[in-house]
Design an enzyme around this catalytic site. Structure first.
Site, PDB file in Angstrom:
ATOM      1  CG  ASP A 289      -2.179   0.863   0.949  1.00 57.32           C
ATOM      2  OD1 ASP A 289      -2.135   1.685   0.009  1.00 57.32           O
ATOM      3  OD2 ASP A 289      -3.178   0.744   1.681  1.00 57.32           O
TER       4      ASP A 289
HETATM    5  C1  BGC Z   1      -5.070   3.180   0.332  1.00 54.70           C
HETATM    6  C2  BGC Z   1      -5.287   2.171  -0.754  1.00 54.70           C
HETATM    7  C3  BGC Z   1      -5.167   2.810  -2.104  1.00 54.70           C
HETATM    8  C4  BGC Z   1      -3.818   3.490  -2.208  1.00 54.70           C
HETATM    9  C5  BGC Z   1      -3.550   4.112  -3.557  1.00 54.70           C
HETATM   10  C6  BGC Z   1      -3.843   4.020   0.107  1.00 54.70           C
HETATM   11  O1  BGC Z   1      -3.789   5.092   0.991  1.00 54.70           O
HETATM   12  O2  BGC Z   1      -4.993   2.524   1.563  1.00 54.70           O
HETATM   13  O3  BGC Z   1      -6.536   1.571  -0.597  1.00 54.70           O
HETATM   14  O4  BGC Z   1      -5.339   1.868  -3.116  1.00 54.70           O
HETATM   15  O5  BGC Z   1      -3.751   4.493  -1.216  1.00 54.70           O
HETATM   16  O6  BGC Z   1      -4.250   5.258  -3.792  1.00 54.70           O
END
Ligand code: BGC
Length: 766
Positions: A289
């Site tokens: 993530d």
């Molecule tokens: C979130 C994810 C997301 C990623 C990319 C993160 O902060 O937890 O769910 O896909 O950002 O935008």
């Protein structure tokens, strides 16, 4: 794909694309394993590590790609993909850098959080799950893929399948609720919707199941917080939807931010290698993530080099934004902390995905500007989104059949969320055009028809506290705080109310009160709106509460005082029209809750598939009993149970039967029930089958959802609904984490929601 693909493309040759050539010729592409191995053999260490790097588009969204750092890194082969860049023109421009300027001309992945639709936006996932309709859910993902791919995207960070039993956590809005069985079906439907089992098409995209794992169970419901859970609970209650996505062939997995057994998921080898690869057989790639690798420094796992090596060793292939791989893996290789085989393997898995997507065949496969103009936010997609949205709404209360409303007289639409189109799409709607969403007020005006007079007043701000409102209205989803005093707003609302026959109160959360980093300790509607609602009720006019929320709320006062409550979540770009369709009876509500609504925040975590204790309450009325498992200040039951949702019609369940009172491990049983539409409208009902295993080698839940059927019944119509029970539905993970069924007595419980007691017993015998 082991077949040789013969495709038509413009001037493509194995490691060189030339956009200048115009003649179309058939080119034979080597099978994936051979192709990728050959490509890998030509790559430098830096280029291999480059494939593992996923920056965000940030500085290149302006179109000045060639002057930015990211552009330079792409040219130097240091980027594997890019995310959250929108528009086919920009994506084409960036892909060109990779394909024309980098040494090996390896195309990029283009990712985006296409979570519940693209420009045509569907209900937030929690709302979508309340349709209990797998075909519709799959269709929503298919449309999302069609639109996203038409605009250059080939990879979505969806589905989010984190089970959560804690509505304090803001991201319950992004998942499918509390149940592993339903969550697994939805995970499968979403993956199928995006990938359609065929990534070689240009209107399907790579799916990424997230957040692996257990992200929905943070301590105290606070986002990113510690998770501490027994393995038996992981396997029985939290893992199934991730596994279902893997079984459905999802191409990628995203690691979660939280720790598991004391080790952050991003660096957790047991999770990423033993469970994901060895036990479940996953052979796609895992992405972290956002900054998941450097965040392990804060977790206390070491410096950037240490945590980057930890991640690679655990089984992570791609580093989202963190640049830990990019900046430290070479050093770790030199020092023997990671191996070249691991780096090769990670690069191979990412190249495999690019191959599967057909990017080596045509790097511009998703860059068809004509498609972008004709296949995004189309009339027909919006019509489907409207119909799907209507099915996600959950009718929580409808005294004296106040709903549906008549298309005549005067309706006062009052509340801070009534005329708030920016709030309709809900959280994580990156691609939506908020300006084009349909507000409730606009929807009501459209649907109620000329014979109905529609009046509007804001009534109150989101909350009295302007600082709170600012936190709750980020990312452009502003509610345009009104500078008038609360008294002035109320006076205007009461004046409008006095001229009406019925009041529609549009209240609840703003879109950004749920979602990422939006945990709450108070689960009530903000006080300013509660006060407005009580003032509206005092007028004596009938009041319908149209509730907007991204999570289960505590609605005890509202349930006691308001005659009708329609929970609408955030229903997407067509929300206003869909809600109006239901309010005025064009559609009969059929949504059923997929997350329990508590009576008090103190009951959280609360979920239907709980276990018994050694001291359960003996009385059914919920009266307090000393030395029993209950509270001195609250009942145990929720306000609205899992599976609950009313209709404008009524359904009667009768004649519950089972084909035999015993079965062996190879046999199947049929459980049947008659469902009759006993009301005055045609309607849909979700018939639910729960099973209880009465005695086990480990304690078993009081009931577990094991089947459901959404049926359509005309007024007066009766249908016999049949569920098949095989040993599969009776299996669970025991204390050795073996997935088994144990002989003994079971109950099959069938009804309209999880509080049903309508049951038959049967025996499983050896
Ligand atoms: C979130 C994810 C997301 C990623 C990319 C993160 O902060 O937890 O769910 O896909 O950002 O935008």
């Amino acid at each position: 794909m082991k077949i040789k693909l013969i495709i038509l493309l413009i001037g493509f040759s194995l490691f060189g694309y030339s956009q200048k050539k115009t003649t179309k010729k058939a080119v034979t592409i080597k099978p994936k394993t051979e192709f990728v191995a050959e490509l890998l053999s030509k790559m430098t260490l830096e280029e291999k590590i480059g494939q593992l790097n996923l920056p965000t588009s940030g500085d290149i969204t302006t179109g000045a790609a060639s002057s930015s750092n990211v552009a330079k890194n792409i040219e130097e082969g240091k980027v594997g993909g890019l995310f959250n860049i929108k528009s086919v023109q920009k994506i084409k421009e960036v892909q060109k850098i990779a394909v024309e300027k980098s040494r090996l001309k390896i195309p990029l992945l283009f990712g985006m959080d296409v979570i519940h639709g693209y420009e045509t936006t569907f209900p937030i996932p929690l709302g979508l799950s309340c349709t209990w309709d797998m075909k519709l859910i799959e269709r929503s993902a298919q449309i999302a893929a069609k639109e996203a791919s038409a605009d250059g995207i080939n990879w979505t960070f969806s589905p989010m399948v984190d089970i959560s039993r804690d509505p304090r956590w803001g991201r319950v809005s992004e998942g499918s609720g509390e149940d592993p069985f339903l969550g697994s079906q939805i995970a499968k439907a979403m993956v199928n919707g995006y990938q359609q089992n065929d990534l070689s098409k240009n209107n399907t995209i790579l799916s990424c199941v997230k957040h692996f794992a257990l992200y929905g169970a943070p301590d105290a419901g606070r986002d990113y917080n510690t998770v501490d859970m027994s393995r038996i609970k992981m396997y029985n209650d939290y893992f199934p939807p991730y596994k279902a996505a893997i079984d459905a062939g999802v191409g990628s997995v995203m690691a979660s931010f939280n720790e598991i057994d004391g080790i952050p998921a991003t660096g957790n080898k047991w999770l990423m290698t033993d469970v994901l690869r060895k036990q479940w057989g996953f052979n796609g790639f895992v992405v972290t993530d956002f900054t998941g690798i450097p965040e392990m420094i804060e977790h206390g796992m070491g410096d950037l080099q240490t945590v980057s090596a930890l991640a690679l060793n655990a089984g992570i292939e791609m580093d989202m934004v963190g640049e830990g791989f990019l900046t430290t893996l070479k050093k770790s290789l030199d020092e023997g902390k990671v191996s070249i085989e691991q780096i090769d393997n990670a690069a191979r898995l990412i190249l495999n995905a690019k191959y599967d997507l057909g990017l080596f065949h045509d790097p511009y496969k998703y860059c068809d500007e004509k498609r972008a103009k004709t296949e995004v936010f189309t009339k027909s997609h919006r019509a489907e989104a409207r119909a799907i949205a209507a099915q996600s709404l959950v009718l929580l209360k409808n005294n004296n059949q106040l709903l549906p409303l008549k298309k005549s007289g005067t309706v006062a639409v009052i509340g801070p969320l009534a005329d708030a189109k920016e709030n309709m799409a809900g959280t994580w709607s990156v691609a939506t055009n908020m300006d084009k969403s349909i507000s409730l007020l606009a929807g009501i005006k459209e649907v109620a028809g000329d014979a109905t007079k529609v009046l509007y007043a804001k009534g109150s701000n989101l909350d009295y506290d302007a600082a709170f409102e600012e936190k709750a209205t980020m990312f452009g989803k502003t509610l345009h705080r009104d500078n008038r005093t609360s008294a002035e707003l109320l006076t205007e609302a009461l004046k409008i109310a006095s001229q009406s026959d019925v009041i529609v109160a549009a209240l609840g959360e703003s879109a950004e009160m749920s979602g990422e980093s939006s945990s709450r300790t108070n689960l009530e509607i903000p006080q300013a709106q509660k006060d407005l609602l009580q003032a509206l009720l005092k007028t004596g006019k009938p009041v319908v509460l149209v509730l907007f929320t991204g999570r289960p709320l505590v609605l005890v006062q509202e349930n006691e005082t308001v005659p009708a409550i329609l929970n609408t979540w955030f229903a997407g770009s067509e929300a206003g029209s869909a809600i109006a369709d239901v309010l005025f009876g064009n559609e009969n509500p059929s949504g059923k809750l997929t997350a329990t609504f508590p009576r008090s925040v103190g009951q959280v975590p609360i979920y239907y598939n709980q276990k018994n204790t050694g001291r359960p309450l003996a009385n059914k009325e919920g009266k307090f009993e000393k030395f029993r498992s209950n509270y001195i200040d609250e009942r145990n039951e929720p306000l609205f149970p899992f599976g609950f949702g009313l209709s404008y019609t009524t359904f009667k369940y009768s004649n519950l039967k089972i084909s035999s009172d015993k079965m062996n491990f190879n046999e199947k049983l049929m459980v049947s029930v008659d469902v009759t539409n006993t009301g005055n409208y045609d309607g849909k009902e979700v018939v639910q089958l729960y099973i209880r295993d009465l005695v086990g080698s480990v304690t078993r839940p009081l009931k577990e959802l094991k089947g459901f059927q959404k049926i359509v019944l005309k007024k007066g119509e009766k249908q016999t609904v049949i569920f098949e029970i095989s040993v599969e539905e009776l299996k669970f993970y025991n204390s050795d984490l073996q997935f088994i069924a144990e002989p003994g007595t079971f109950q099959a419980i069938v009804g309209t929601d999880s509080s049903t007691d309508n049951k038959v017993d049967f025996l499983l015998i050896k």
